[in-house]
Design a protein around this motif. Structure first.
Motif, PDB file in Angstrom:
ATOM      1  N   ASN A   1      -3.516  40.789  81.615  1.00  0.00           N
ATOM      2  CA  ASN A   1      -4.110  40.644  83.237  1.00  0.00           C
ATOM      3  C   ASN A   1      -2.846  40.224  83.950  1.00  0.00           C
ATOM      4  OD1 ASN A   1      -6.593  41.768  83.314  1.00  0.00           O
ATOM      5  ND2 ASN A   1      -6.718  39.760  83.228  1.00  0.00           N
ATOM      6  N   ILE A   2      -1.796  39.218  83.438  1.00  0.00           N
ATOM      7  CA  ILE A   2      -0.842  39.088  83.108  1.00  0.00           C
ATOM      8  C   ILE A   2       0.476  40.481  83.144  1.00  0.00           C
ATOM      9  CG2 ILE A   2       1.536  37.914  82.799  1.00  0.00           C
ATOM     10  CD1 ILE A   2      -0.669  36.104  81.545  1.00  0.00           C
ATOM     11  N   ALA A   3       0.452  41.004  82.371  1.00  0.00           N
ATOM     12  CA  ALA A   3       1.664  42.743  82.708  1.00  0.00           C
ATOM     13  C   ALA A   3       1.413  43.279  83.160  1.00  0.00           C
ATOM     14  CB  ALA A   3       1.606  43.237  81.171  1.00  0.00           C
ATOM     15  N   ARG A   4       0.058  43.120  83.995  1.00  0.00           N
ATOM     16  CA  ARG A   4      -0.174  44.025  85.146  1.00  0.00           C
ATOM     17  C   ARG A   4       0.175  43.641  86.180  1.00  0.00           C
ATOM     18  NH1 ARG A   4      -5.108  44.260  84.140  1.00  0.00           N
ATOM     19  NH2 ARG A   4      -6.240  46.080  83.639  1.00  0.00           N
ATOM     20  N   ASN A   5      -0.424  42.090  86.835  1.00  0.00           N
ATOM     21  CA  ASN A   5       0.175  41.795  88.257  1.00  0.00           C
ATOM     22  C   ASN A   5       2.041  41.483  87.740  1.00  0.00           C
ATOM     23  OD1 ASN A   5      -2.422  40.915  88.823  1.00  0.00           O
ATOM     24  ND2 ASN A   5      -2.514  39.490  87.152  1.00  0.00           N
ATOM     25  N   ASN A   6       2.226  41.687  86.793  1.00  0.00           N
ATOM     26  CA  ASN A   6       4.238  41.713  87.251  1.00  0.00           C
ATOM     27  C   ASN A   6       4.526  42.887  87.571  1.00  0.00           C
ATOM     28  OD1 ASN A   6       4.110  39.307  86.241  1.00  0.00           O
ATOM     29  ND2 ASN A   6       5.044  39.820  83.670  1.00  0.00           N
ATOM     30  N   ILE A   7       3.829  43.761  86.807  1.00  0.00           N
ATOM     31  CA  ILE A   7       4.261  45.088  87.679  1.00  0.00           C
ATOM     32  C   ILE A   7       3.468  45.447  88.884  1.00  0.00           C
ATOM     33  CG2 ILE A   7       3.585  48.014  87.388  1.00  0.00           C
ATOM     34  CD1 ILE A   7       2.869  47.554  84.453  1.00  0.00           C
ATOM     35  N   THR A   8       3.062  44.872  89.520  1.00  0.00           N
ATOM     36  CA  THR A   8       2.344  44.751  90.876  1.00  0.00           C
ATOM     37  C   THR A   8       3.196  44.169  91.667  1.00  0.00           C
ATOM     38  OG1 THR A   8       0.063  44.891  90.311  1.00  0.00           O
ATOM     39  CG2 THR A   8       0.423  44.829  92.113  1.00  0.00           C
ATOM     40  N   ASP A   9       3.294  43.369  91.128  1.00  0.00           N
ATOM     41  CA  ASP A   9       4.552  42.289  91.726  1.00  0.00           C
ATOM     42  C   ASP A   9       5.792  42.653  92.182  1.00  0.00           C
ATOM     43  OD1 ASP A   9       2.151  39.841  92.461  1.00  0.00           O
ATOM     44  OD2 ASP A   9       2.908  39.155  90.706  1.00  0.00           O
ATOM     45  N   PHE A  10       6.033  43.764  91.037  1.00  0.00           N
ATOM     46  CA  PHE A  10       7.676  44.279  90.359  1.00  0.00           C
ATOM     47  C   PHE A  10       7.781  45.431  92.072  1.00  0.00           C
ATOM     48  CE2 PHE A  10      10.529  47.425  89.525  1.00  0.00           C
ATOM     49  CZ  PHE A  10      11.454  46.911  89.531  1.00  0.00           C
ATOM     50  N   GLN A  11       6.580  46.029  92.044  1.00  0.00           N
ATOM     51  CA  GLN A  11       6.538  47.292  92.701  1.00  0.00           C
ATOM     52  C   GLN A  11       6.244  47.053  94.619  1.00  0.00           C
ATOM     53  OE1 GLN A  11       2.713  49.319  91.655  1.00  0.00           O
ATOM     54  NE2 GLN A  11       4.204  50.917  90.469  1.00  0.00           N
ATOM     55  N   GLN A  12       5.901  45.715  94.595  1.00  0.00           N
ATOM     56  CA  GLN A  12       5.366  45.083  96.130  1.00  0.00           C
ATOM     57  C   GLN A  12       7.150  44.483  96.653  1.00  0.00           C
ATOM     58  OE1 GLN A  12       2.871  42.129  95.607  1.00  0.00           O
ATOM     59  NE2 GLN A  12       0.999  44.175  95.598  1.00  0.00           N
ATOM     60  N   ARG A  13       7.952  43.996  96.357  1.00  0.00           N
ATOM     61  CA  ARG A  13       9.586  43.820  95.662  1.00  0.00           C
ATOM     62  C   ARG A  13      10.246  44.824  95.790  1.00  0.00           C
ATOM     63  NH1 ARG A  13       8.329  41.025  91.213  1.00  0.00           N
ATOM     64  NH2 ARG A  13      10.241  40.775  89.713  1.00  0.00           N
ATOM     65  N   SER A  14       9.827  45.684  95.700  1.00  0.00           N
ATOM     66  CA  SER A  14      11.299  46.555  94.746  1.00  0.00           C
ATOM     67  C   SER A  14      10.827  48.012  95.615  1.00  0.00           C
ATOM     68  CB  SER A  14      11.517  46.922  93.145  1.00  0.00           C
ATOM     69  OG  SER A  14      10.295  47.475  93.210  1.00  0.00           O
ATOM     70  N   LEU A  15      12.275  48.455  96.307  1.00  0.00           N
ATOM     71  CA  LEU A  15      12.163  50.241  96.394  1.00  0.00           C
ATOM     72  C   LEU A  15      11.266  50.681  95.771  1.00  0.00           C
ATOM     73  CD1 LEU A  15      15.961  49.971  97.785  1.00  0.00           C
ATOM     74  CD2 LEU A  15      13.617  49.437  99.102  1.00  0.00           C
TER      75      LEU A  15
END
Length: 407
Positions: free
Chosen positions: A130-144
């Motif tokens: 879950n932490i790894a999945r959330n990290n990907i989601t957070d990165f996609q939200q703040r990046s281009l």
């Protein structure tokens, strides 16, 4: 009873996840013999109590079985006695059923304890996933960058832009050569050709030009007849200067200063072929400017896209790292979950299956007392009784013989 001597293997492949291998080794490992365990279980008090309870007996009345292990085999030979053959058979069945129930309980307890430990580890793996999945989601939200496909698409777009830039450069070179050569042949630049069209298409300019031409012709005729002081020469000269000034003023208003003189002798209307060449020159020059503008836009787009790709490349590397962490966490979690499910089928690892090779037999003859032993005992009793009676009858002679002193 007999224990099978082979193990079991199972192999499960999960698409895009991995492989789960479950194996149960043979029960007779190095330094380990489950028959000894089963022998101790058959002799244990709790199993005897369970078997005795099933027959409504106490442990003392039930008795202890005799268990023999046959060498070089996986066979356990169990014997139990009773006051009758039927009761002995019932006690044997009760002992076997109690052993099976005990094994069932031990296997279930082992699986339960194993599940608890694996589930505890599985919860940790799930949390990491879950932490790894959330990290990907957070990165996609703040990046281009949302997915690595974007970088691939942009790289393809950049390559296409560069290819178009090369093509437009070639078109510009071809158009430039055509415009230059046509300008040399016509003796005018594209801008002058455009000014010529602007002046020739203006009715007022054409009227002034016609007036100037007519006045020039008339002035030449008058000068050929009279000198400069003649009134008609002076009048026509004034007319010529007035037309020339009007033509200059009109041309400056249309295309700027110093343009009328260059086009006084250019009569495009009387020469259609020359007019067409002027039109081609202007069209080619306009097309060249359009291609140059297109190239400029393509180069700007390529530059912006190149800068964006640099940012995307850094973000793609970070996204790739996060996705690898997620894939690893997912593979570990899936593998642990698969092992948990596979371990539920491996219930005979510690307590291998036991089979009843020969069911408890109903005795045809009693094992005790034996007739031969009874006869031998009776004969021995008769011999000892006879000897005892003889000793009683001869006791005085025996005593006297013992007490008599030697002379």
């Amino acid at each position: 009873m007999v224990l099978p001597g082979t193990g079991a293997n199972s192999n499960v492949s999960l698409d895009e996840v991995g492989q789960v291998v479950s194996s149960t080794s043979a029960p007779f490992g190095k330094g380990y013999n489950p028959r000894v365990n089963y022998k101790e279980m058959l002799m244990s008090r709790n199993l005897l109590e369970s078997a005795a309870t099933s027959l409504s007996m106490d442990v003392k009345s039930f008795g202890r079985p005799k268990v023999r292990l046959t060498e070089q085999t996986s066979i356990l030979n169990v014997e139990i006695s009773a006051s009758s053959a039927k009761l002995a058979e019932q006690k044997a069945w009760a002992l076997f059923n109690a052993l099976q129930e005990q094994l069932k309980f031990l296997r279930a307890d082992e699986v339960s304890r194993r599940d608890e430990s694996i589930k505890a580890v599985l919860d940790q793996y799930r949390e990491r996933l879950n932490i790894a999945r959330n990290n990907i989601t957070d990165f996609q939200q703040r990046s281009l960058l949302v997915s690595k496909d974007q970088l691939t698409q942009h790289i393809g777009t950049l390559a296409n832009l560069k290819e178009q830039i090369v093509i437009t450069k070639a078109e510009i070179g071809r158009s430039e050569y055509y415009v230059t050569q046509l300008s040399v042949d016509l003796g005018v630049s594209p801008s002058m050709a455009g000014q010529a069209f602007a002046l020739q298409s203006d009715g007022e300019f054409r009227a002034y030009l016609s007036e100037l031409t007519e006045s020039s012709s008339q002035l030449s005729e008058y000068r050929s007849r009279w000198d400069e002081g003649h009134p008609k020469v002076k009048a026509e000269l004034a007319r010529f200067e007035q037309s020339k000034q009007a033509l200059r003023t009109r041309s400056e208003g249309l295309v700027g200063p110093h343009a009328a003189h260059a086009f006084q002798t250019m009569d495009l209307e009387s020469n259609p072929n020359r007019a067409q060449l002027f039109a081609d020159l202007i069209s080619a020059f306009a097309a060249k400017k359009g291609i140059e503008a297109k190239r400029s836009e393509l180069e700007n787009s390529a530059q912006l896209l190149s800068e964006k790709i640099k940012i995307y490349a850094r973000e793609a590397a970070e996204l790739d790292r996060l996705e690898r962490e997620f894939d690893l966490a997912e593979a570990v979690f899936t593998s642990a979950a698969a092992r948990l499910e596979a371990s539920k089928a491996d219930v005979f690892a510690s307590y291998p299956v036991i089979q009843l090779m020969t069911p408890p037999s109903l005795a045809i003859h009693s094992t005790s007392p034996k007739k031969s032993i009874a006869i031998a005992a009776a004969l021995a009793a008769m011999i000892f009784l006879t000897m005892g009676m003889l000793m009683v009858n001869k006791r005085r002679e025996i005593v006297s013989a013992i007490l008599q002193k030697p002379e």
